[in-house]
Scaffold this motif. Structure first.
Motif, PDB file in Angstrom:
ATOM      1  N   HIS A 167      68.876  -5.668 -64.199  1.00 27.50           N
ATOM      2  CA  HIS A 167      69.222  -4.648 -65.193  1.00 27.50           C
ATOM      3  C   HIS A 167      69.255  -5.225 -66.606  1.00 27.50           C
ATOM      4  N   CYS A 168      68.858  -6.499 -66.747  1.00 24.02           N
ATOM      5  CA  CYS A 168      68.957  -7.195 -68.039  1.00 24.02           C
ATOM      6  C   CYS A 168      67.625  -7.792 -68.459  1.00 24.02           C
ATOM      7  N   THR A 169      67.529  -8.039 -69.750  1.00 20.10           N
ATOM      8  CA  THR A 169      66.408  -8.792 -70.294  1.00 20.10           C
ATOM      9  C   THR A 169      66.437 -10.183 -69.647  1.00 20.10           C
ATOM     10  N   PRO A 170      65.299 -10.722 -69.196  1.00 17.84           N
ATOM     11  CA  PRO A 170      65.304 -12.046 -68.565  1.00 17.84           C
ATOM     12  C   PRO A 170      65.950 -13.126 -69.448  1.00 17.84           C
TER      13      PRO A 170
ATOM     14  N   GLU B  64      81.340 -10.479 -84.218  1.00 18.71           N
ATOM     15  CA  GLU B  64      80.778 -11.263 -85.331  1.00 18.71           C
ATOM     16  C   GLU B  64      79.545 -12.057 -84.929  1.00 18.71           C
ATOM     17  N   ASP B  65      79.484 -12.491 -83.659  1.00 27.36           N
ATOM     18  CA  ASP B  65      78.354 -13.303 -83.202  1.00 27.36           C
ATOM     19  C   ASP B  65      77.155 -12.465 -82.759  1.00 27.36           C
ATOM     20  N   GLY B  66      77.215 -11.140 -82.976  1.00 31.32           N
ATOM     21  CA  GLY B  66      76.085 -10.276 -82.659  1.00 31.32           C
ATOM     22  C   GLY B  66      76.147  -9.627 -81.285  1.00 31.32           C
ATOM     23  N   PHE B  67      77.115  -9.988 -80.481  1.00 27.07           N
ATOM     24  CA  PHE B  67      77.256  -9.340 -79.181  1.00 27.07           C
ATOM     25  C   PHE B  67      77.753  -7.914 -79.416  1.00 27.07           C
TER      26      PHE B  67
ATOM     27  N   TRP C  86      74.548  -5.846 -75.461  1.00 30.39           N
ATOM     28  CA  TRP C  86      73.541  -6.694 -76.091  1.00 30.39           C
ATOM     29  C   TRP C  86      74.097  -8.096 -76.226  1.00 30.39           C
ATOM     30  N   VAL C  87      73.291  -9.072 -75.852  1.00 28.15           N
ATOM     31  CA  VAL C  87      73.656 -10.477 -75.992  1.00 28.15           C
ATOM     32  C   VAL C  87      72.996 -10.974 -77.264  1.00 28.15           C
ATOM     33  N   SER C  88      73.758 -10.872 -78.357  1.00 25.76           N
ATOM     34  CA  SER C  88      73.261 -11.216 -79.683  1.00 25.76           C
ATOM     35  C   SER C  88      71.931 -10.496 -79.892  1.00 25.76           C
ATOM     36  N   ARG C  89      70.928 -11.201 -80.350  1.00 22.96           N
ATOM     37  CA  ARG C  89      69.608 -10.570 -80.527  1.00 22.96           C
ATOM     38  C   ARG C  89      68.630 -11.019 -79.447  1.00 22.96           C
ATOM     39  N   LYS C  90      69.179 -11.591 -78.386  1.00 23.94           N
ATOM     40  CA  LYS C  90      68.341 -12.136 -77.318  1.00 23.94           C
ATOM     41  C   LYS C  90      67.887 -11.090 -76.315  1.00 23.94           C
ATOM     42  N   GLY C  91      68.662 -10.031 -76.143  1.00 25.47           N
ATOM     43  CA  GLY C  91      68.305  -9.014 -75.154  1.00 25.47           C
ATOM     44  C   GLY C  91      69.508  -8.183 -74.768  1.00 25.47           C
ATOM     45  N   SER C  92      69.338  -7.351 -73.734  1.00 19.84           N
ATOM     46  CA  SER C  92      70.398  -6.423 -73.354  1.00 19.84           C
ATOM     47  C   SER C  92      70.416  -6.183 -71.849  1.00 19.84           C
ATOM     48  N   CYS C  93      71.496  -5.535 -71.413  1.00 23.87           N
ATOM     49  CA  CYS C  93      71.645  -5.062 -70.037  1.00 23.87           C
ATOM     50  C   CYS C  93      72.001  -3.589 -70.127  1.00 23.87           C
ATOM     51  N   GLN C  94      71.541  -2.818 -69.142  1.00 21.96           N
ATOM     52  CA  GLN C  94      71.834  -1.391 -69.167  1.00 21.96           C
ATOM     53  C   GLN C  94      72.177  -0.911 -67.762  1.00 21.96           C
ATOM     54  N   PHE C  95      73.242  -0.081 -67.692  1.00 18.10           N
ATOM     55  CA  PHE C  95      73.727   0.454 -66.427  1.00 18.10           C
ATOM     56  C   PHE C  95      73.983   1.949 -66.594  1.00 18.10           C
ATOM     57  N   ASP C  96      73.429   2.757 -65.704  1.00 17.70           N
ATOM     58  CA  ASP C  96      73.618   4.207 -65.718  1.00 17.70           C
ATOM     59  C   ASP C  96      74.063   4.649 -64.330  1.00 17.70           C
ATOM     60  N   LEU C  97      75.008   5.569 -64.268  1.00 22.80           N
ATOM     61  CA  LEU C  97      75.559   6.035 -63.003  1.00 22.80           C
ATOM     62  C   LEU C  97      74.478   6.524 -62.049  1.00 22.80           C
TER      63      LEU C  97
ATOM     64  N   TYR D  41      71.392 -12.954 -68.623  1.00 21.30           N
ATOM     65  CA  TYR D  41      72.423 -12.419 -67.734  1.00 21.30           C
ATOM     66  C   TYR D  41      73.706 -13.247 -67.724  1.00 21.30           C
ATOM     67  N   GLU D  42      73.594 -14.545 -67.743  1.00 20.96           N
ATOM     68  CA  GLU D  42      74.789 -15.405 -67.681  1.00 20.96           C
ATOM     69  C   GLU D  42      75.705 -15.226 -68.892  1.00 20.96           C
ATOM     70  N   GLN D  43      75.212 -14.636 -69.948  1.00 20.63           N
ATOM     71  CA  GLN D  43      76.018 -14.423 -71.150  1.00 20.63           C
ATOM     72  C   GLN D  43      76.509 -12.984 -71.285  1.00 20.63           C
ATOM     73  N   ALA D  44      76.217 -12.137 -70.302  1.00 21.27           N
ATOM     74  CA  ALA D  44      76.613 -10.729 -70.344  1.00 21.27           C
ATOM     75  C   ALA D  44      78.020 -10.574 -69.771  1.00 21.27           C
ATOM     76  N   TRP D  45      78.946 -10.172 -70.620  1.00 23.99           N
ATOM     77  CA  TRP D  45      80.354 -10.095 -70.243  1.00 23.99           C
ATOM     78  C   TRP D  45      80.748  -8.684 -69.842  1.00 23.99           C
ATOM     79  N   PRO D  46      81.898  -8.537 -69.162  1.00 19.30           N
ATOM     80  CA  PRO D  46      82.397  -7.191 -68.836  1.00 19.30           C
ATOM     81  C   PRO D  46      82.902  -6.475 -70.082  1.00 19.30           C
ATOM     82  N   VAL D  47      83.147  -5.183 -69.946  1.00 18.32           N
ATOM     83  CA  VAL D  47      83.724  -4.393 -71.028  1.00 18.32           C
ATOM     84  C   VAL D  47      85.158  -4.044 -70.619  1.00 18.32           C
ATOM     85  N   LEU D  48      86.056  -4.054 -71.605  1.00 19.22           N
ATOM     86  CA  LEU D  48      87.478  -3.822 -71.358  1.00 19.22           C
ATOM     87  C   LEU D  48      87.934  -2.581 -72.114  1.00 19.22           C
ATOM     88  N   PHE D  49      88.657  -1.709 -71.422  1.00 17.40           N
ATOM     89  CA  PHE D  49      89.165  -0.475 -72.011  1.00 17.40           C
ATOM     90  C   PHE D  49      90.689  -0.500 -72.046  1.00 17.40           C
TER      91      PHE D  49
END
Length: 170
Positions: A145-148, A67-70, A91-102, A151-159
């Motif tokens: 790997h993130c928009t400047p 709901e908060d845009g993340f 994506w951290v709301s509309r502030k930016g993103s992080c990307q990771f590729d194997l 980073y401090e707001q980029a959380w892990p992903v859970l499966f």
């Protein structure tokens, strides 16, 4: 004339004695007698528990928007603790993103958790571990790997370990 100690003189002697380390006859020999007190262990509820070694087999796909845009879009395939596919953008709301590729990482560890290090020489690492309720894909020191500034707001992903879908956060 007999020596009569004064209060300032006694205080100076006491303070010097308290600050002076004990002298050892042989400094290469270990100190005898009591040593410095050991710190108290933290209370049980704050002690970190080690990650249990588990065989991780996961074909995961987590795509959701909060709901908060993340947002997150993660695709990961792990077979017997070997990462075969990893493509993750958050994506951290509309502030930016992080990307990771194997292709940008090399797996360096399989147990007790999976660990991948960035091949660009940065300190970035990705980690995967499983507990009974979920499989976690997390990052550490991956600011490059993130928009400047996000980073401090980029959380892990859970499966969910059974379905491979996004795990519920409870």
């Amino acid at each position: 004339m007999p020596f009569k100690p004064t209060l300032p003189a006694m205080l100076a002697v006491f303070l010097c004695a308290a600050c002076t380390p004990p002298m050892l006859a042989d400094r290469s020999a270990p100190m005898q007698g009591p040593t410095a007190p050991k710190p108290y262990p933290p209370p049980p509820e704050t002690r970190a528990t080690p990650i249990a070694t588990r065989v991780i087999d996961l074909s995961g796909s987590c795509k959701r928007t909060e709901e908060d845009g993340f947002r997150e879009d993660a695709l990961v395939k792990v077979s017997r603790n070997a990462v075969q596919t990893l493509k993750w953008k958050l994506w951290v709301s509309r502030k930016g993103s992080c990307q990771f590729d194997l292709e940008d990482f090399k797996q360096v560890q399989q147990t007790p958790h999976i660990e991948l290090h960035a091949i660009d020489g940065s300190a970035c690492k990705l980690m995967v571990w499983q507990d009974p309720r979920r499989v976690t894909l997390a990052h550490a020191r991956c600011e490059k790997h993130c928009t400047p500034g996000i980073y401090e707001q980029a959380w892990p992903v859970l499966f969910d370990p059974k379905s491979g879908a996004c795990a519920e956060i409870r």
